[in-house]
Design an enzyme around this catalytic site. Structure first.
Site, mmCIF file in Angstrom:
data_model
loop_
_atom_site.group_PDB
_atom_site.id
_atom_site.type_symbol
_atom_site.label_atom_id
_atom_site.label_comp_id
_atom_site.label_asym_id
_atom_site.label_seq_id
_atom_site.Cartn_x
_atom_site.Cartn_y
_atom_site.Cartn_z
ATOM 1 N N LEU A 1 0.750 -1.065 -0.517
ATOM 2 C CA LEU A 1 0.380 0.027 0.022
ATOM 3 C C LEU A 1 1.207 1.278 -0.057
ATOM 4 O O LEU A 1 2.102 1.252 0.930
ATOM 5 C CB LEU A 1 -1.205 -0.178 1.214
ATOM 6 N N ASP A 2 0.905 2.107 -0.656
ATOM 7 C CA ASP A 2 1.277 3.607 -0.997
ATOM 8 C C ASP A 2 1.732 4.247 0.424
ATOM 9 O O ASP A 2 0.457 3.826 1.461
ATOM 10 C CB ASP A 2 0.413 4.398 -1.415
ATOM 11 N N LYS A 3 2.283 4.585 0.542
ATOM 12 C CA LYS A 3 2.633 5.658 1.993
ATOM 13 C C LYS A 3 1.534 6.432 2.388
ATOM 14 O O LYS A 3 0.776 6.462 3.563
ATOM 15 C CB LYS A 3 3.839 6.898 2.097
#
Ligand code: URA
Length: 236
Positions: A102-104
């Site tokens: 998952l992206d930051k």
């Protein structure tokens, strides 16, 4: 699958690899009641193993669900940033990795495990495991855009995205279910229909759903039933 006794003990958190070798050589470890002084002894994990008089609680494979908060990166280590593994307080994280990423700035359900085979299959395009995301967009979603997302859009890759499910909830947020996991896929899909993601949260991954009472930053082991359902997700 058989593994070395010293590795099993270290994985189970009985000590570092060199500490547990020392315990074994000193005669502090028994297998089914029998003294064993060989660190390289192969064991299956089904045995009753005691170290310094204590039963060793060993599970070959460990599975955790994490409610990943924003601001943490999906990696196992990083020089500067906090990683999802840093959040697994009190867990022996040897060989544990996140399944996918998952992206930051994305929050939500993230599975972590040392079961590489299961992880590999869950991510394989062959099994088409559904992932549902809650998306807040910069502009309202038009019916035409929902239709396009459902059919598949060109996000600049070789192939358009696979058919997806796109619905609005009562709060005017988009629920988008995809079966792939391409790089920045949701953000690129929204861009492809002339919109933009403001907030992104993963609500489910295959048969696993993010429990409402699991707060951002919190985690828990998967139940036996959840593990079983995940195996079922990739058995078709
Ligand atoms: N799609 C994205 O764009 N970002 C994520 O973190 C997950 C899916």
């Amino acid at each position: 699958m058989m593994i070395r006794l010293d590795k099993l003990l270290a994985d189970a958190g009985a000590g570092t690899r060199s500490q547990v070798k020392e315990y074994i050589r000193k005669g502090l470890v028994t297998i089914d009641g029998q003294l064993c002084k060989k660190p390289e002894q192969k064991v299956s994990g089904q045995e009753q193993i005691c170290c310094q008089g204590q039963a060793v609680d060993y599970a070959r494979y460990r599975y955790y669900m994490l409610h990943k908060p924003q601001g943490v990166i999906t990696a196992t280590e990083d020089m500067r940033e906090r990683t999802v593994l840093d959040l697994l307080n009190g867990v022996n994280t040897t060989d544990i990795s996140p399944v996918g990423r998952l992206d930051k700035d994305t929050e939500g359900l993230l599975l972590l495990t040392n079961d590489g085979e299961l992880a590999h299959r869950l991510l394989s395009p062959k099994y088409h495991v559904d992932k549902c995301y809650l998306v807040r967009t910069a502009r309202p979603m038009e019916a035409k855009a929902l239709e396009a997302l459902e059919q598949g859009v060109d996000i600049g890759d070789e192939k358009p995205t696979l058919p997806a499910r796109a619905q609005m909830n009562a709060q005017g947020e988009l629920l988008l279910t995809i079966r792939e996991g391409r790089y920045h896929q949701i953000k690129r899909m929204l861009r492809a229909v002339g919109n933009e993601v403001l907030y992104l949260k993963r609500l489910s991954f295959g048969s696993l759903t993010l429990p409402e009472d699991l707060e951002a930053g919190a985690f828990r082991p998967l139940t036996a039933e959840e593990q079983e359902k995940l195996r079922h997700d990739i058995s078709r």
